[in-house]
Structure formats: C-alpha cells, structure tokens
Design a protein around this motif. Structure first.
Motif, PDB file in Angstrom:
ATOM      1  N   ASN A  43       0.809  -1.226   0.000  1.00 21.57           N
ATOM      2  CA  ASN A  43       0.000   0.000   0.000  1.00 21.57           C
ATOM      3  C   ASN A  43       0.841   1.275   0.000  1.00 21.57           C
ATOM      4  O   ASN A  43       0.329   2.356   0.281  1.00 21.57           O
ATOM      5  N   ALA A  44       2.122   1.137  -0.332  1.00 15.62           N
ATOM      6  CA  ALA A  44       3.025   2.309  -0.297  1.00 15.62           C
ATOM      7  C   ALA A  44       2.491   3.446  -1.166  1.00 15.62           C
ATOM      8  O   ALA A  44       2.516   4.616  -0.763  1.00 15.62           O
ATOM      9  N   LEU A  45       1.981   3.110  -2.347  1.00 13.37           N
ATOM     10  CA  LEU A  45       1.521   4.155  -3.265  1.00 13.37           C
ATOM     11  C   LEU A  45       0.265   4.843  -2.736  1.00 13.37           C
ATOM     12  O   LEU A  45       0.149   6.076  -2.775  1.00 13.37           O
ATOM     13  N   LEU A  46      -0.669   4.048  -2.215  1.00 13.05           N
ATOM     14  CA  LEU A  46      -1.903   4.601  -1.638  1.00 13.05           C
ATOM     15  C   LEU A  46      -1.568   5.523  -0.460  1.00 13.05           C
ATOM     16  O   LEU A  46      -2.105   6.632  -0.336  1.00 13.05           O
ATOM     17  N   HIS A  47      -0.646   5.073   0.385  1.00 15.35           N
ATOM     18  CA  HIS A  47      -0.218   5.844   1.540  1.00 15.35           C
ATOM     19  C   HIS A  47       0.387   7.177   1.091  1.00 15.35           C
ATOM     20  O   HIS A  47       0.076   8.231   1.632  1.00 15.35           O
ATOM     21  N   GLN A  48       1.225   7.106   0.085  1.00 18.55           N
ATOM     22  CA  GLN A  48       1.882   8.310  -0.434  1.00 18.55           C
ATOM     23  C   GLN A  48       0.854   9.298  -1.008  1.00 18.55           C
ATOM     24  O   GLN A  48       0.901  10.496  -0.729  1.00 18.55           O
ATOM     25  N   LYS A  49      -0.103   8.774  -1.757  1.00 14.78           N
ATOM     26  CA  LYS A  49      -1.146   9.627  -2.339  1.00 14.78           C
ATOM     27  C   LYS A  49      -1.969  10.301  -1.249  1.00 14.78           C
ATOM     28  O   LYS A  49      -2.320  11.472  -1.330  1.00 14.78           O
ATOM     29  N   MET A  50      -2.299   9.522  -0.198  1.00 17.26           N
ATOM     30  CA  MET A  50      -3.084  10.058   0.918  1.00 17.26           C
ATOM     31  C   MET A  50      -2.318  11.195   1.597  1.00 17.26           C
ATOM     32  O   MET A  50      -2.875  12.265   1.865  1.00 17.26           O
ATOM     33  N   GLN A  51      -1.036  10.963   1.864  1.00 15.33           N
ATOM     34  CA  GLN A  51      -0.235  11.989   2.535  1.00 15.33           C
ATOM     35  C   GLN A  51      -0.124  13.239   1.668  1.00 15.33           C
ATOM     36  O   GLN A  51      -0.241  14.358   2.168  1.00 15.33           O
ATOM     37  N   GLU A  52       0.089  13.051   0.372  1.00 14.50           N
ATOM     38  CA  GLU A  52       0.213  14.205  -0.526  1.00 14.50           C
ATOM     39  C   GLU A  52      -1.064  15.036  -0.541  1.00 14.50           C
ATOM     40  O   GLU A  52      -1.026  16.260  -0.479  1.00 14.50           O
ATOM     41  N   ARG A  53      -2.202  14.346  -0.608  1.00 14.78           N
ATOM     42  CA  ARG A  53      -3.475  15.072  -0.650  1.00 14.78           C
ATOM     43  C   ARG A  53      -3.752  15.802   0.653  1.00 14.78           C
ATOM     44  O   ARG A  53      -4.217  16.938   0.655  1.00 14.78           O
ATOM     45  N   LEU A  54      -3.460  15.131   1.751  1.00 13.66           N
ATOM     46  CA  LEU A  54      -3.664  15.750   3.058  1.00 13.66           C
ATOM     47  C   LEU A  54      -2.763  16.985   3.194  1.00 13.66           C
ATOM     48  O   LEU A  54      -3.210  18.061   3.623  1.00 13.66           O
ATOM     49  N   ILE A  55      -1.521  16.831   2.807  1.00 14.23           N
ATOM     50  CA  ILE A  55      -0.561  17.932   2.907  1.00 14.23           C
ATOM     51  C   ILE A  55      -0.992  19.091   2.012  1.00 14.23           C
ATOM     52  O   ILE A  55      -1.045  20.247   2.450  1.00 14.23           O
ATOM     53  N   ASN A  56      -1.331  18.790   0.750  1.00 15.39           N
ATOM     54  CA  ASN A  56      -1.759  19.858  -0.162  1.00 15.39           C
ATOM     55  C   ASN A  56      -3.021  20.561   0.326  1.00 15.39           C
ATOM     56  O   ASN A  56      -3.194  21.749   0.099  1.00 15.39           O
ATOM     57  N   GLY A  57      -3.895  19.812   0.987  1.00 15.63           N
ATOM     58  CA  GLY A  57      -5.136  20.413   1.460  1.00 15.63           C
ATOM     59  C   GLY A  57      -4.944  21.261   2.711  1.00 15.63           C
ATOM     60  O   GLY A  57      -5.599  22.297   2.881  1.00 15.63           O
ATOM     61  N   VAL A  58      -4.047  20.835   3.586  1.00 16.75           N
ATOM     62  CA  VAL A  58      -3.954  21.480   4.898  1.00 16.75           C
ATOM     63  C   VAL A  58      -2.901  22.589   4.950  1.00 16.75           C
ATOM     64  O   VAL A  58      -3.059  23.554   5.706  1.00 16.75           O
ATOM     65  N   VAL A  59      -1.852  22.488   4.133  1.00 13.05           N
ATOM     66  CA  VAL A  59      -0.794  23.513   4.181  1.00 13.05           C
ATOM     67  C   VAL A  59      -1.343  24.938   3.993  1.00 13.05           C
ATOM     68  O   VAL A  59      -1.008  25.834   4.768  1.00 13.05           O
ATOM     69  N   PRO A  60      -2.207  25.189   2.994  1.00 15.30           N
ATOM     70  CA  PRO A  60      -2.722  26.560   2.836  1.00 15.30           C
ATOM     71  C   PRO A  60      -3.518  27.035   4.054  1.00 15.30           C
ATOM     72  O   PRO A  60      -3.522  28.226   4.372  1.00 15.30           O
ATOM     73  N   LEU A  61      -4.183  26.104   4.740  1.00 13.42           N
ATOM     74  CA  LEU A  61      -4.958  26.470   5.933  1.00 13.42           C
ATOM     75  C   LEU A  61      -4.031  26.890   7.072  1.00 13.42           C
ATOM     76  O   LEU A  61      -4.263  27.895   7.748  1.00 13.42           O
TER      77      LEU A  61
END
Lengths: 213, 213
Positions: free
Chosen positions: B120-138
């Motif tokens: 699940n390395a790829l799924l995990h990476q995608k999840m982290q990227e999306r979370l990071i991209n979503g929360v950093v601007p906040l």
C-alpha cells in the motif's frame, strides 16, 4: 591487493563485477532513459555473457534497486566524512551535509525520475527512510557541537535534525516543475526556517547554503 | 430533500449507498482486521446483493482506497471548519488543526495499519500528498493571521506551514513502537521547534497542544 591489480585485471571479484554492471547501467540509463535501456545493452557494452549478469541481478528492476541502494550508501558515507572532518567549523559542515544530499549528474537525475513513477513508490520510500535514518544522527551531532560552541541554541538537537532532514528530503525531492525563482525562494525559506529553529544568528547559514539552491 | 427522507428510506442514492458500504466496511475492518474481513461479510451485514456492491466497488482494495479517500477529505474539511471559525484566536485554531489530523478510533487505526504495508506504499503516499496539499494553505493562513496580530513573526508563512505539516504528518504517522515517554518527548520537541520557527513566545503553543500527544 594494489600490487596485484594490474596482473589480475580480467579476474574480477563479485563485488567489482557488480559495481561494473551498476556503473554501465547508470551510464546507459542516463543516455537512453531507463525504459529504453535493456539488459542486452548492458551486457553488450561490458562484453560479458548474459549468464554473468543474471548471476548478479535477476532483472533490470533489481539493477535499479541496487543503483538506488548504492547511491543511498554513498550519500550517507559522504555526509559522514564531512561531519567527521573536525578541521571545518560545524556551520560549514552542516551546510556541506545538506548540500551533499542533492542528487548530482544525469545518471542521478534519471534514477530520481524513475523513483517518482507510481510503480517505484515503495523503492522510493525505502530509499528516503534509509537516507533519513543514516543522516539524522550526523546532523544531530553537528547541532550539538553548535550548541556547545554557542552558534546554535536548541533544547532538542535530535528532533530538530529529524525535522530538517525529513522536510529537506521531501520538499527538495521533486522540484523539476518549479521556476528558478521559485526554487530560490524555497531554498531561502528553508535556510531562514532552520536558522530560526536552531536559534542561529540570522544570515549565518544563508551565505554558505545558497549555492546549493 | 429532508421531508422526503422518511418515505424514501429504501431508495438510496448512489452516494448514500457508497457511504453505507464504506461505513460497514470500516466497522468490519476494525472488528476482524482488513485481511479477515471479506466482501461477503460486507454484503451480508448490509443485506444487499453482491451485484450492488460490485456496481460501486470492483474489489476490497477499491473499498480500502475509497475509505482512505473519504478519511482524507473529512480530515481536510474538519481542518477548514476550524480555520474558518474566527470566533477562536488563531493560536487555538492552529493547535486545533494539528490535533484534528490525528487518526481516531479503531477503524482509523486498522486503516493506518494497512497503509503501512509494503503493497500500500503508493496509496499511503497519495493520501499523505493530498492531506498535505489540502492542509498547508490552511496552516499558512493561520500563521499569516498570527503575524498580523503579533503572536508570530516569520517571513515565510507558506514554507513554515509546509515544514510543519510535512514533518508532522510523517513523524507522527507510525509511532506504535514508541513508549508513552518517547511519544511525549517527541510531541514536546515538535511544539518547541514550531514555536521557535514561528517566533512565538516560548510555551504559548505548548499548553494547548500537549493534550494531543
């Protein structure tokens, strides 16, 4: 061993042979791209039998794994040499370590491009983990030295090292789509944030580090 | 829609049906573990036909993907609500956002355990990227507000937000093997490093954040 070197040129140890295959594979990946370079190209250029290559590596993917593994070990080993060179001030050694982690050359670039493909997510993750685990203690050591000499002031050298390395490794891992101006800003911000976090004098890291960004 | 709700209980929209499947799958993954829970268990508990499940999801892996996707969206959405609640001071909102990103409950824990498996390395990476991209601007928005009100002092709010989020997300992602004491130290160090990086008063974040570690 050195005095036997010339006479025994053709009889390579397993380690030498492996490294030769990796050297030539790196060359070919850089020249043709990973997808277009075949194991046939590799054996042709070295002049070895197919069986010799397969004795060491089961597939082109395994060769890529081994190249990544070697790059990681070399990066850690280079960082360690810099940290142990006590003739340099700790600030210079810190900037040197961070700079030594930048991927260099066209072979390195091609390997990193492969790392960013979905099918290599696990390999990429393993590489980053190993690099981080290897380099964090080295950076922590430098921060402790800086604390002692008074250029830094932090209660948590290990955790600060982890934060610098984790962030640096990921944030500067894939910046091909940034403009030179954006890259410079990102580098400036990284240095500014490290200086503040370590309690360093503003600008003390900047001059030494900016040549890397 | 609300007034029709009761009469149309059995006619679910595709969205409702999907969410129901994900809810029950989460329950079963938490109860039996991901590997031991089958799509048969899911359809039996809901009382739907096999075809209905496969109309929405092609496999158990796809269900896991969708659960991760939903958790990520919910995390970002919760963080956004906190940031937009201007009745709270920005310091409280910053600690609230960082706290909201902690995985909660046994379903969340089981999903995270799956995330850490090699396949699940790829799924995990995608999840982290999306979370990071979503929360950093906040987080960056809160730091800017803090700059304006004088509780923070940083030239690079966006990059500081990125560093906090990238490090926080990875460093606190997989801490099951740490002792409570080690976890506390790691949390303390994180807060200390954020305070220094943002130029906040020592201890100003600590009190509000420590309940999360």
């Amino acid at each position: 061993m050195a005095e036997f070197g010339k006479d025994m040129r053709t009889v390579k140890t397993a380690e030498e042979r492996k490294n030769e295959i990796l050297d030539v594979a790196e060359e070919l990946f850089a020249e043709k791209g990973y997808d277009n370079a075949s194991t046939n190209d590799i054996i042709a250029r070295i002049g070895i039998a197919r069986g010799t290559l397969y004795h060491h590596f089961g597939s082109k993917e395994e060769i890529l794994d081994a190249i990544v593994d070697r790059m990681t070990r070399e990066g850690i080993s280079q960082a360690r040499s810099i940290v142990n060179d006590k003739s340099l001030p700790s600030l210079k050694r810190l900037t040197g370590v961070l700079g030594s982690l930048q991927v260099k050359g066209s072979a390195g670039n091609e390997v990193m491009e492969q790392m960013h493909k979905p099918q290599n997510a696990l390999l990429h993750q393993k590489m980053q983990e190993r690099l981080i685990n290897g380099v964090v203690p080295l950076i922590a050591q430098l921060i402790k030295e800086g604390n002692e000499s008074g250029i830094f002031d932090t209660k948590y050298p290990n955790e600060a090292a982890e934060m610098i390395m984790l962030y640096g490794n990921i944030a500067f891992d894939d910046n091909e789509n940034l403009t030179p101006r954006q890259k410079k800003r990102k580098g400036n911000a990284f240095i500014y944030n490290i200086e503040k976090m370590l309690g360093a004098k503003a600008g003390s890291l900047e001059k030494a580090l900016m040549r890397f960004f």
